[in-house]
Design a protein around this motif. Structure first.
Motif, PDB file in Angstrom:
ATOM      1  N   LYS A 183       0.831  -1.206   0.000  1.00 52.62           N
ATOM      2  CA  LYS A 183       0.000   0.000   0.000  1.00 52.62           C
ATOM      3  C   LYS A 183       0.864   1.254   0.000  1.00 52.62           C
ATOM      4  N   MET A 184       1.922   1.235   0.802  1.00 54.12           N
ATOM      5  CA  MET A 184       2.789   2.404   0.896  1.00 54.12           C
ATOM      6  C   MET A 184       3.457   2.683  -0.449  1.00 54.12           C
ATOM      7  N   ARG A 185       3.893   1.641  -1.133  1.00 52.73           N
ATOM      8  CA  ARG A 185       4.563   1.828  -2.424  1.00 52.73           C
ATOM      9  C   ARG A 185       3.615   2.310  -3.512  1.00 52.73           C
ATOM     10  N   GLN A 186       2.390   1.810  -3.489  1.00 56.79           N
ATOM     11  CA  GLN A 186       1.489   2.025  -4.620  1.00 56.79           C
ATOM     12  C   GLN A 186       0.477   3.151  -4.432  1.00 56.79           C
ATOM     13  N   ALA A 187       0.165   3.522  -3.184  1.00 59.58           N
ATOM     14  CA  ALA A 187      -0.958   4.445  -3.000  1.00 59.58           C
ATOM     15  C   ALA A 187      -0.702   5.585  -2.024  1.00 59.58           C
ATOM     16  N   VAL A 188       0.494   5.670  -1.438  1.00 59.38           N
ATOM     17  CA  VAL A 188       0.739   6.669  -0.391  1.00 59.38           C
ATOM     18  C   VAL A 188       1.782   7.685  -0.844  1.00 59.38           C
ATOM     19  N   ALA A 189       1.502   8.961  -0.580  1.00 53.90           N
ATOM     20  CA  ALA A 189       2.452  10.032  -0.899  1.00 53.90           C
ATOM     21  C   ALA A 189       2.521  11.005   0.268  1.00 53.90           C
ATOM     22  N   TYR A 190       3.727  11.499   0.529  1.00 53.11           N
ATOM     23  CA  TYR A 190       3.957  12.473   1.588  1.00 53.11           C
ATOM     24  C   TYR A 190       4.552  13.748   0.996  1.00 53.11           C
ATOM     25  N   ASP A 191       4.634  14.780   1.819  1.00 51.59           N
ATOM     26  CA  ASP A 191       5.365  15.977   1.419  1.00 51.59           C
ATOM     27  C   ASP A 191       6.863  15.681   1.497  1.00 51.59           C
ATOM     28  N   ILE A 192       7.664  16.605   0.958  1.00 56.62           N
ATOM     29  CA  ILE A 192       9.112  16.418   0.898  1.00 56.62           C
ATOM     30  C   ILE A 192       9.772  17.122   2.079  1.00 56.62           C
ATOM     31  N   ARG A 193      10.582  16.369   2.804  1.00 57.49           N
ATOM     32  CA  ARG A 193      11.293  16.917   3.954  1.00 57.49           C
ATOM     33  C   ARG A 193      12.790  16.859   3.680  1.00 57.49           C
ATOM     34  N   LEU A 194      13.444  18.011   3.700  1.00 58.36           N
ATOM     35  CA  LEU A 194      14.859  18.081   3.364  1.00 58.36           C
ATOM     36  C   LEU A 194      15.724  18.125   4.622  1.00 58.36           C
ATOM     37  N   ASN A 195      16.708  17.240   4.657  1.00 55.91           N
ATOM     38  CA  ASN A 195      17.719  17.260   5.706  1.00 55.91           C
ATOM     39  C   ASN A 195      18.674  18.406   5.392  1.00 55.91           C
ATOM     40  N   ASN A 196      18.681  19.435   6.205  1.00 53.50           N
ATOM     41  CA  ASN A 196      19.415  20.649   5.871  1.00 53.50           C
ATOM     42  C   ASN A 196      20.924  20.551   6.046  1.00 53.50           C
ATOM     43  N   TYR A 197      21.422  19.371   6.445  1.00 56.82           N
ATOM     44  CA  TYR A 197      22.865  19.177   6.492  1.00 56.82           C
ATOM     45  C   TYR A 197      23.438  18.862   5.110  1.00 56.82           C
ATOM     46  N   THR A 198      22.559  18.616   4.137  1.00 52.91           N
ATOM     47  CA  THR A 198      23.029  18.330   2.781  1.00 52.91           C
ATOM     48  C   THR A 198      22.167  19.073   1.775  1.00 52.91           C
ATOM     49  N   CYS A 199      22.730  19.324   0.592  1.00 51.09           N
ATOM     50  CA  CYS A 199      22.035  20.122  -0.431  1.00 51.09           C
ATOM     51  C   CYS A 199      21.297  19.216  -1.409  1.00 51.09           C
ATOM     52  N   TYR A 200      20.028  19.519  -1.656  1.00 49.56           N
ATOM     53  CA  TYR A 200      19.214  18.753  -2.594  1.00 49.56           C
ATOM     54  C   TYR A 200      18.985  19.535  -3.897  1.00 49.56           C
ATOM     55  N   ILE A 201      18.646  20.808  -3.754  1.00 51.53           N
ATOM     56  CA  ILE A 201      18.395  21.689  -4.900  1.00 51.53           C
ATOM     57  C   ILE A 201      19.236  22.942  -4.684  1.00 51.53           C
ATOM     58  N   ASN A 202      20.138  23.223  -5.592  1.00 49.07           N
ATOM     59  CA  ASN A 202      21.070  24.343  -5.408  1.00 49.07           C
ATOM     60  C   ASN A 202      20.345  25.655  -5.135  1.00 49.07           C
ATOM     61  N   GLU A 203      19.201  25.834  -5.794  1.00 49.41           N
ATOM     62  CA  GLU A 203      18.469  27.095  -5.675  1.00 49.41           C
ATOM     63  C   GLU A 203      17.875  27.302  -4.290  1.00 49.41           C
ATOM     64  N   LEU A 204      17.856  26.273  -3.454  1.00 54.86           N
ATOM     65  CA  LEU A 204      17.311  26.395  -2.094  1.00 54.86           C
ATOM     66  C   LEU A 204      18.399  26.457  -1.023  1.00 54.86           C
ATOM     67  N   THR A 205      19.637  26.635  -1.435  1.00 55.50           N
ATOM     68  CA  THR A 205      20.748  26.647  -0.476  1.00 55.50           C
ATOM     69  C   THR A 205      20.573  27.684   0.634  1.00 55.50           C
ATOM     70  N   PRO A 206      20.218  28.946   0.335  1.00 56.20           N
ATOM     71  CA  PRO A 206      20.052  29.918   1.435  1.00 56.20           C
ATOM     72  C   PRO A 206      18.978  29.499   2.432  1.00 56.20           C
ATOM     73  N   GLU A 207      17.861  28.980   1.923  1.00 56.60           N
ATOM     74  CA  GLU A 207      16.766  28.565   2.812  1.00 56.60           C
ATOM     75  C   GLU A 207      17.220  27.432   3.725  1.00 56.60           C
ATOM     76  N   GLN A 208      17.943  26.474   3.164  1.00 55.33           N
ATOM     77  CA  GLN A 208      18.422  25.357   3.975  1.00 55.33           C
ATOM     78  C   GLN A 208      19.429  25.823   5.029  1.00 55.33           C
ATOM     79  N   GLN A 209      20.305  26.726   4.648  1.00 52.80           N
ATOM     80  CA  GLN A 209      21.326  27.199   5.587  1.00 52.80           C
ATOM     81  C   GLN A 209      20.718  27.953   6.763  1.00 52.80           C
ATOM     82  N   PHE A 210      19.742  28.809   6.496  1.00 55.40           N
ATOM     83  CA  PHE A 210      19.124  29.560   7.589  1.00 55.40           C
ATOM     84  C   PHE A 210      18.239  28.663   8.462  1.00 55.40           C
ATOM     85  N   ALA A 211      17.541  27.714   7.837  1.00 55.46           N
ATOM     86  CA  ALA A 211      16.716  26.787   8.618  1.00 55.46           C
ATOM     87  C   ALA A 211      17.587  25.924   9.525  1.00 55.46           C
ATOM     88  N   LEU A 212      18.794  25.582   9.043  1.00 60.07           N
ATOM     89  CA  LEU A 212      19.700  24.750   9.822  1.00 60.07           C
ATOM     90  C   LEU A 212      20.141  25.446  11.113  1.00 60.07           C
TER      91      LEU A 212
END
Length: 680
Positions: free
Chosen positions: A547-576
């Motif tokens: 069920k989890m694989r086929q029918a469940v979706a969550y929002d995206i949570r970013l671990n701010n110790y690492t970069c996922y999208i370069n354009e969000l670097t300032p947001e991650q740094q300040f949130a950290l």
């Protein structure tokens, strides 16, 4: 039963009434399965975090009614925090259990304190500046002042936060929170040793031993009429209380829930003068004593109201006497500072007035009233107390996947920390776990794989070592695909983000298209939004993993110790800086990644992706964007608009971001972007 009114049937009618209220409480408080899901997912989450914690980490623990398994409307969000490298001991012999090179020891000193309170003497040096600044000299010794520590440690995480007792309190989107910074002890206080000897019938010996083994905590609040109110600390048995509540049978837990409802909807409505005298902790104390004293011979659905009434009578007795004995240290009177004098007399008269009405007083509770009336006026009404028939498969799945999402939030700081998480989870898989905890570990593993993949990539980027970069890239891709294979639908979004970050735009768009197809399925469960019939048609009867694989979706949570999208670097740094993880709505990330990729492939499609994002952010009413995530959603829209050169629209979006609740702690990043616009 002299407390029953003449309108209530004493035999079969009374049982009928109990069953009706029982059913209503199952709806309000939850079934035994729902409560087990809530507790077990929280337990396994904290178990993982505790095992991977470093010596100098701050440990957190959810406490209060939510940790006990309640999800009542208006329930507080309670958390306790303590320094892992500081420990309280009760005598010098206990110092032998610690390596003092990496542990700061604090000595319990209740020689001048009332029962349940103590002074804390700093025995060994500390490098923690907050602890150092809270120290005061007394009798040629150094003590940690509770008032100074409370004042120094509180961070005021959200607007409007205030000091309330030992806690930092406030409200986030209608949910009240209490955060308390305390100290931990691995030992059980001798002043509570009488409790161990009282435990003949409840709780059982295994629970007692576990409670004693887990020790206690000390929260920064002194006795209101003590000699050293500003310096004293109160002994907290929060962890023990969780274990006790968890050891209740479900009827006892529902009775506890009824007491909380009765307090809020009936007792507190009697008058403004008395509505703050009693609290839910008093209700918890009452039911603990009633269960331990075997005052109710049988706790079951047909006898629920009898159990409630015994608790109410004990509460009435306590108010009359002005004494509410702490369950662990009876000499500590919980009424001492509030329930006395004229306020005590008025409260007693009000409670006695309710008592004289008998169980009919429950009719004053809006949550319970209609169910009592149904039985009183329809004595032959058929009532089903079978929990399995009350809750659908979809309802239980929604509870499970919601709790898993709320309790999965891993933030490894570096590659070594990632490996430590993997090792911890590997060891735990071999332990006896419930089915909910196994699923929770599965979700956690996917989360750690994602953090590791991006961490590994960021380490080897621009090193100039092509072979190592190639190997790291292959490993990262493999980990992300593995996470998506046993994770949920939204876990594919991390693959798309990775390909976008590594300039493989067409591969990223392939995955965004695949995600969109899966998100368009009629049986999708996104957060708590789901069509029960279509969900059951799509995955009903299948395993939770499927069920989890086929029918469940969550929002995206970013671990701010690492970069996922370069354009969000300032947001991650300040949130950290605030130790916050970025929570971004899934559909916002989807359109964001599409926009970033199409900019390099097709400007028309990039504009279309931006327009979809704009419509979503401007017009969504809570289906796809939660209220607390509007700050980051407006921020991302502004980033996209700024990249297209539409500076006026970007400024508007950034300003909108600043007006939202600061859940993601990105205000400084937003201000920085606004400054950039002025110099563009």
């Amino acid at each position: 039963m002299d407390f029953l009114s003449e309108n209530v049937y004493i035999d079969a009618g009374f049982q009928h009434l109990c069953e009706s209220v029982f059913v209503r409480l199952l709806q309000i408080v939850g079934t035994s399965i729902q409560v087990a899901i809530r507790r077990e997912t929280t337990d396994i989450n904290e178990m993982v975090e505790r095992r991977v914690a470093d010596n100098d980490d701050v440990i957190s623990m959810e406490s209060g009614s939510r940790r006990e398994g309640f999800r009542l409307e208006g329930s507080d969000l309670d958390y306790m925090y303590w320094l892992n490298d500081h420990r309280v001991i009760f005598d010098m012999f206990q110092s032998e259990h610690y390596y003092t090179e990496n542990k700061t020891l604090i000595l319990f000193d209740n020689s001048e304190s009332s029962p349940g309170f103590t002074l804390l003497e700093l025995l060994t040096p500390t490098t923690n500046r907050k602890v150092q600044s809270a120290c005061v000299p007394m009798n040629a010794r150094l003590y940690i002042s509770s008032s100074l520590y409370r004042q120094d440690i509180q961070a005021h995480p959200f607007p409007g936060s205030i000091t309330h007792g030992p806690c930092e309190s406030g409200e986030v989107e209608g949910i009240e929170y209490d955060f308390v910074h305390c100290f931990a002890s691995d030992f059980w206080p001798r002043s509570a040793s009488s409790w161990i000897n009282r435990c003949h019938s409840w709780p059982d010996r295994e629970v007692v031993n576990e409670i004693v083994r887990n020790g206690c905590h000390f929260v920064p609040i002194g006795h209101p009429i003590g000699l050293h109110e500003q310096e004293e600390w109160r002994i907290s048995f929060s962890l023990a209380e969780h274990k006790l509540v968890h050891s209740m049978n479900h009827c006892q837990f529902l009775t506890y829930g009824l007491l909380k409802i009765f307090l809020k909807e009936v007792i507190d409505k009697q008058s403004e003068e008395t509505n703050k005298l009693l609290c839910s902790y008093h209700m918890k104390t009452v039911i603990f004593w009633v269960i331990q004293q075997n005052a109710v011979p049988l706790w079951c659905s047909q006898n629920l109201l009898a159990g409630f009434w015994v608790c109410f009578k004990l509460l009435l007795k306590w108010v009359y006497e002005g004494i509410c004995p702490n369950f662990f240290i009876p000499e500590n009177n919980l009424f001492l500072s509030k329930v006395h004098g004229s306020a005590q007399r008025k409260l007693f008269l009000q409670l006695h007035g309710l008592y004289k009405k008998g169980l009919v007083c429950l009719l004053q509770s809006p949550s319970i009233k209609s169910y009592i009336n149904n039985v009183l006026y329809n004595p032959r009404l058929s009532i089903c107390t079978n929990e399995d028939r009350m809750m659908s498969e979809c309802d239980h799945d929604k509870e499970l996947f919601s709790e898993i999402d709320g309790n999965t939030s891993r933030s490894p700081r570096d590659l070594d920390h990632c490996i430590k998480y993997f090792h911890t989870i590997e060891l735990m898989i071999g332990e006896p776990l419930t089915q909910y905890q196994v699923l929770m570990l599965q979700r956690s593993t996917a989360n750690i794989l994602q953090s590791t993949a991006f961490t590994l990539h960021n380490i080897y980027t621009n090193t100039g070592l092509n072979k190592q970069m190639y190997i790291a890239d292959r490993m990262s891709c493999h980990m992300l695909k593995l996470a998506a294979k046993f994770g949920c639908i939204s876990d594919m979004m991390y693959i798309a983000m990775f390909f976008c970050k590594t300039i493989r735009y067409r591969e990223a768009l392939y995955f965004t298209e695949m995600i969109k197809v899966k998100l368009a399925q009629p049986g999708l469960m996104y957060r708590r939004h789901v069509d029960p019939e279509r969900y059951t048609e799509a995955v009903g009867g299948q395993s939770w993993s499927t069920k989890m694989r086929q029918a469940v979706a969550y929002d995206i949570r970013l671990n701010n110790y690492t970069c996922y999208i370069n354009e969000l670097t300032p947001e991650q740094q300040f949130a950290l800086l605030d130790n916050i993880k970025l929570d971004i709505p899934l559909f916002v990330v989807l359109h964001f990644v599409e926009f970033l990729c199409y900019r390099h492939i097709d400007t028309t499609l990039a504009q279309a992706a931006l327009e979809e994002l704009q419509v979503l952010v401007h017009h969504d009413s809570g289906l796809f964007i939660d209220d607390v995530d509007r700050d980051i959603s407006w921020e991302i829209l502004g980033i996209c608009q700024q990249m297209t050169g539409n500076l006026q629209a970007a400024l508007h979006s950034y300003q909108q971001s600043l007006t939202q609740f600061p859940w993601n702690k990105i205000q400084n990043a937003t201000q920085m972007r606004i400054q950039e616009l002025h110099f563009t």
